[in-house]
Design a protein around this motif. Structure first.
Motif, PDB file in Angstrom:
ATOM      1  N   PHE A 152      -6.634  15.936  -6.638  1.00  0.00           N
ATOM      2  CA  PHE A 152      -5.448  15.079  -6.642  1.00  0.00           C
ATOM      3  C   PHE A 152      -5.832  13.675  -7.105  1.00  0.00           C
ATOM      4  CE2 PHE A 152      -2.763  17.326  -3.112  1.00  0.00           C
ATOM      5  CZ  PHE A 152      -2.964  18.541  -3.755  1.00  0.00           C
ATOM      6  N   THR A 153      -4.898  13.021  -7.781  1.00  0.00           N
ATOM      7  CA  THR A 153      -5.109  11.644  -8.219  1.00  0.00           C
ATOM      8  C   THR A 153      -3.853  10.831  -7.945  1.00  0.00           C
ATOM      9  OG1 THR A 153      -6.585  12.372 -10.001  1.00  0.00           O
ATOM     10  CG2 THR A 153      -5.695  10.136 -10.143  1.00  0.00           C
ATOM     11  N   ILE A 154      -4.023   9.727  -7.237  1.00  0.00           N
ATOM     12  CA  ILE A 154      -2.917   8.814  -6.991  1.00  0.00           C
ATOM     13  C   ILE A 154      -2.982   7.683  -8.006  1.00  0.00           C
ATOM     14  CG2 ILE A 154      -4.205   7.452  -5.284  1.00  0.00           C
ATOM     15  CD1 ILE A 154      -1.537   7.079  -3.778  1.00  0.00           C
ATOM     16  N   SER A 155      -1.836   7.269  -8.488  1.00  0.00           N
ATOM     17  CA  SER A 155      -1.771   6.150  -9.419  1.00  0.00           C
ATOM     18  C   SER A 155      -0.447   5.420  -9.199  1.00  0.00           C
ATOM     19  CB  SER A 155      -1.892   6.620 -10.868  1.00  0.00           C
ATOM     20  OG  SER A 155      -0.817   7.481 -11.209  1.00  0.00           O
ATOM     21  N   THR A 197       0.870  -1.166   0.000  1.00  0.00           N
ATOM     22  CA  THR A 197       0.000   0.000   0.000  1.00  0.00           C
ATOM     23  C   THR A 197       0.912   1.223   0.000  1.00  0.00           C
ATOM     24  OG1 THR A 197      -1.849  -1.030   1.166  1.00  0.00           O
ATOM     25  CG2 THR A 197      -1.650   1.366   1.335  1.00  0.00           C
ATOM     26  N   MET A 198       0.667   2.114  -0.946  1.00  0.00           N
ATOM     27  CA  MET A 198       1.487   3.309  -1.066  1.00  0.00           C
ATOM     28  C   MET A 198       0.665   4.529  -0.666  1.00  0.00           C
ATOM     29  SD  MET A 198       4.293   1.993  -1.997  1.00  0.00           S
ATOM     30  CE  MET A 198       5.190   3.547  -2.226  1.00  0.00           C
ATOM     31  N   GLY A 199       1.263   5.375   0.132  1.00  0.00           N
ATOM     32  CA  GLY A 199       0.565   6.567   0.578  1.00  0.00           C
ATOM     33  C   GLY A 199       1.374   7.821   0.323  1.00  0.00           C
ATOM     34  N   TRP A 200       0.658   8.908   0.152  1.00  0.00           N
ATOM     35  CA  TRP A 200       1.270  10.236   0.084  1.00  0.00           C
ATOM     36  C   TRP A 200       0.789  11.032   1.295  1.00  0.00           C
ATOM     37  CZ3 TRP A 200       5.088  11.812  -2.997  1.00  0.00           C
ATOM     38  CH2 TRP A 200       5.308  11.134  -4.201  1.00  0.00           C
ATOM     39  N   PHE A 201       1.737  11.524   2.060  1.00  0.00           N
ATOM     40  CA  PHE A 201       1.455  12.381   3.200  1.00  0.00           C
ATOM     41  C   PHE A 201       2.002  13.775   2.901  1.00  0.00           C
ATOM     42  CE2 PHE A 201       0.173   9.635   6.803  1.00  0.00           C
ATOM     43  CZ  PHE A 201       0.342   8.392   6.225  1.00  0.00           C
ATOM     44  N   GLU A 255      -0.192  14.687   7.582  1.00  0.00           N
ATOM     45  CA  GLU A 255      -1.521  14.180   7.259  1.00  0.00           C
ATOM     46  C   GLU A 255      -1.496  13.327   6.000  1.00  0.00           C
ATOM     47  OE1 GLU A 255      -4.452  17.033   6.098  1.00  0.00           O
ATOM     48  OE2 GLU A 255      -3.046  18.223   4.900  1.00  0.00           O
ATOM     49  N   LEU A 256      -2.342  12.321   5.980  1.00  0.00           N
ATOM     50  CA  LEU A 256      -2.483  11.458   4.811  1.00  0.00           C
ATOM     51  C   LEU A 256      -3.265  12.201   3.738  1.00  0.00           C
ATOM     52  CD1 LEU A 256      -2.144   8.682   3.455  1.00  0.00           C
ATOM     53  CD2 LEU A 256      -4.306   8.006   4.557  1.00  0.00           C
ATOM     54  N   VAL A 257      -2.707  12.265   2.567  1.00  0.00           N
ATOM     55  CA  VAL A 257      -3.340  12.952   1.442  1.00  0.00           C
ATOM     56  C   VAL A 257      -4.059  11.948   0.540  1.00  0.00           C
ATOM     57  CG1 VAL A 257      -2.907  14.317  -0.623  1.00  0.00           C
ATOM     58  CG2 VAL A 257      -1.644  14.811   1.482  1.00  0.00           C
ATOM     59  N   ALA A 258      -3.371  10.864   0.208  1.00  0.00           N
ATOM     60  CA  ALA A 258      -3.944   9.860  -0.682  1.00  0.00           C
ATOM     61  C   ALA A 258      -3.250   8.529  -0.445  1.00  0.00           C
ATOM     62  CB  ALA A 258      -3.803  10.280  -2.140  1.00  0.00           C
ATOM     63  N   ARG A 283      -2.811  -2.588  -2.843  1.00  0.00           N
ATOM     64  CA  ARG A 283      -2.429  -3.479  -3.953  1.00  0.00           C
ATOM     65  C   ARG A 283      -3.627  -3.874  -4.805  1.00  0.00           C
ATOM     66  NH1 ARG A 283      -1.548  -6.800   0.685  1.00  0.00           N
ATOM     67  NH2 ARG A 283      -2.981  -8.567   0.842  1.00  0.00           N
ATOM     68  N   PHE A 284      -4.844  -3.640  -4.310  1.00  0.00           N
ATOM     69  CA  PHE A 284      -6.038  -3.952  -5.092  1.00  0.00           C
ATOM     70  C   PHE A 284      -6.503  -2.752  -5.906  1.00  0.00           C
ATOM     71  CE2 PHE A 284      -6.286  -8.021  -3.321  1.00  0.00           C
ATOM     72  CZ  PHE A 284      -6.127  -7.943  -1.947  1.00  0.00           C
ATOM     73  N   GLY A 285      -5.795  -1.651  -5.778  1.00  0.00           N
ATOM     74  CA  GLY A 285      -6.177  -0.444  -6.493  1.00  0.00           C
ATOM     75  C   GLY A 285      -7.186   0.406  -5.759  1.00  0.00           C
ATOM     76  N   THR A 286      -7.532   0.021  -4.558  1.00  0.00           N
ATOM     77  CA  THR A 286      -8.473   0.810  -3.753  1.00  0.00           C
ATOM     78  C   THR A 286      -7.789   2.088  -3.292  1.00  0.00           C
ATOM     79  OG1 THR A 286      -9.540  -1.207  -3.001  1.00  0.00           O
ATOM     80  CG2 THR A 286      -9.990   0.799  -1.751  1.00  0.00           C
ATOM     81  N   THR A 287      -8.470   3.197  -3.486  1.00  0.00           N
ATOM     82  CA  THR A 287      -7.874   4.480  -3.150  1.00  0.00           C
ATOM     83  C   THR A 287      -8.608   5.175  -2.010  1.00  0.00           C
ATOM     84  OG1 THR A 287      -9.207   5.585  -4.832  1.00  0.00           O
ATOM     85  CG2 THR A 287      -6.997   4.860  -5.483  1.00  0.00           C
ATOM     86  N   TYR A 288      -7.886   6.088  -1.411  1.00  0.00           N
ATOM     87  CA  TYR A 288      -8.438   6.961  -0.374  1.00  0.00           C
ATOM     88  C   TYR A 288      -7.882   8.355  -0.632  1.00  0.00           C
ATOM     89  CZ  TYR A 288      -8.452   9.573   3.985  1.00  0.00           C
ATOM     90  OH  TYR A 288      -8.603  10.564   4.916  1.00  0.00           O
ATOM     91  N   TYR A 289      -8.723   9.359  -0.450  1.00  0.00           N
ATOM     92  CA  TYR A 289      -8.278  10.747  -0.566  1.00  0.00           C
ATOM     93  C   TYR A 289      -8.787  11.540   0.637  1.00  0.00           C
ATOM     94  CZ  TYR A 289      -7.264   9.721  -5.465  1.00  0.00           C
ATOM     95  OH  TYR A 289      -6.755   9.181  -6.616  1.00  0.00           O
ATOM     96  N   ALA A 290      -7.965  12.425   1.117  1.00  0.00           N
ATOM     97  CA  ALA A 290      -8.419  13.357   2.132  1.00  0.00           C
ATOM     98  C   ALA A 290      -9.464  14.282   1.509  1.00  0.00           C
ATOM     99  CB  ALA A 290      -7.240  14.175   2.652  1.00  0.00           C
ATOM    100  N   ASP A 291     -10.428  14.695   2.300  1.00  0.00           N
ATOM    101  CA  ASP A 291     -11.493  15.559   1.779  1.00  0.00           C
ATOM    102  C   ASP A 291     -10.938  16.825   1.131  1.00  0.00           C
ATOM    103  OD1 ASP A 291     -13.883  14.856   4.461  1.00  0.00           O
ATOM    104  OD2 ASP A 291     -13.456  13.802   2.589  1.00  0.00           O
ATOM    105  N   SER A 292      -9.848  17.310   1.674  1.00  0.00           N
ATOM    106  CA  SER A 292      -9.288  18.579   1.197  1.00  0.00           C
ATOM    107  C   SER A 292      -8.717  18.490  -0.215  1.00  0.00           C
ATOM    108  CB  SER A 292      -8.200  19.055   2.155  1.00  0.00           C
ATOM    109  OG  SER A 292      -7.177  18.085   2.279  1.00  0.00           O
ATOM    110  N   VAL A 293      -8.485  17.263  -0.714  1.00  0.00           N
ATOM    111  CA  VAL A 293      -7.874  17.126  -2.040  1.00  0.00           C
ATOM    112  C   VAL A 293      -8.754  16.372  -3.029  1.00  0.00           C
ATOM    113  CG1 VAL A 293      -5.588  17.172  -0.974  1.00  0.00           C
ATOM    114  CG2 VAL A 293      -6.621  14.963  -1.592  1.00  0.00           C
ATOM    115  N   LYS A 294      -9.901  15.879  -2.577  1.00  0.00           N
ATOM    116  CA  LYS A 294     -10.785  15.129  -3.470  1.00  0.00           C
ATOM    117  C   LYS A 294     -11.172  15.958  -4.679  1.00  0.00           C
ATOM    118  CE  LYS A 294     -12.932  11.896  -0.237  1.00  0.00           C
ATOM    119  NZ  LYS A 294     -14.164  11.549   0.517  1.00  0.00           N
ATOM    120  N   GLY A 295     -11.094  15.338  -5.838  1.00  0.00           N
ATOM    121  CA  GLY A 295     -11.437  16.030  -7.070  1.00  0.00           C
ATOM    122  C   GLY A 295     -10.290  16.827  -7.658  1.00  0.00           C
TER     123      GLY A 295
END
Length: 122
Positions: free
Chosen positions: A67-70, A33-37, A46-49, A53-65
């Motif tokens: 930022f994109t993690i890939s 699992t890779m994260g950007w803080f 703070e966790l940003v995104a 390994r399954f491609g499931t993503t999470y975004y902080a509310d402040s960056v939704k729409g």
């Protein structure tokens, strides 16, 4: 020992875009699992995104729409595409890795990069 090396930080104006990259020196990158803080002066990290390994993503509310993690498992690299940047996005951005599937807190990550500065002017 896993090494994470970030690149792509820099300076831009409000509304600008930057793309961060994080290259990992590990053969089992695809299982991580890779994260950007990010951490701004005087503030907690703070966790940003996050992408597991399954491609499931999470975004902080402040960056939704905005930022994109890939990730590119063939290149052992994770990216953070940042659009519509705001002055409040100014921080040092860190790449982190763990085998946990849904890690949210920084202490749940085992490996860290050295960080890259992102500065957004108003």
């Amino acid at each position: 020992q896993v090494q994470l090396v970030e690149s792509g930080g820099g300076f831009t104006q409000t509304g600008g875009s930057l793309r961060l990259s994080c290259a990992a020196s590990i053969r089992t990158f695809s299982s991580l699992t890779m994260g950007w803080f990010r951490q701004a002066p005087g503030k907690e990290r703070e966790l940003v995104a996050r992408m597991n390994r399954f491609g499931t993503t999470y975004y902080a509310d402040s960056v939704k729409g905005r930022f994109t993690i890939s990730r590119d498992n063939a290149k052992n690299t994770v990216y953070l595409e940042m659009n519509g940047l705001k002055p409040e996005d100014t921080a040092v951005y860190f790449c982190a890795a763990t085998l946990r599937l849904v890690p949210t807190r920084s202490l749940e990550y085992d490996y860290w990069g050295q960080g890259t500065q992102v500065t957004v002017s108003s």
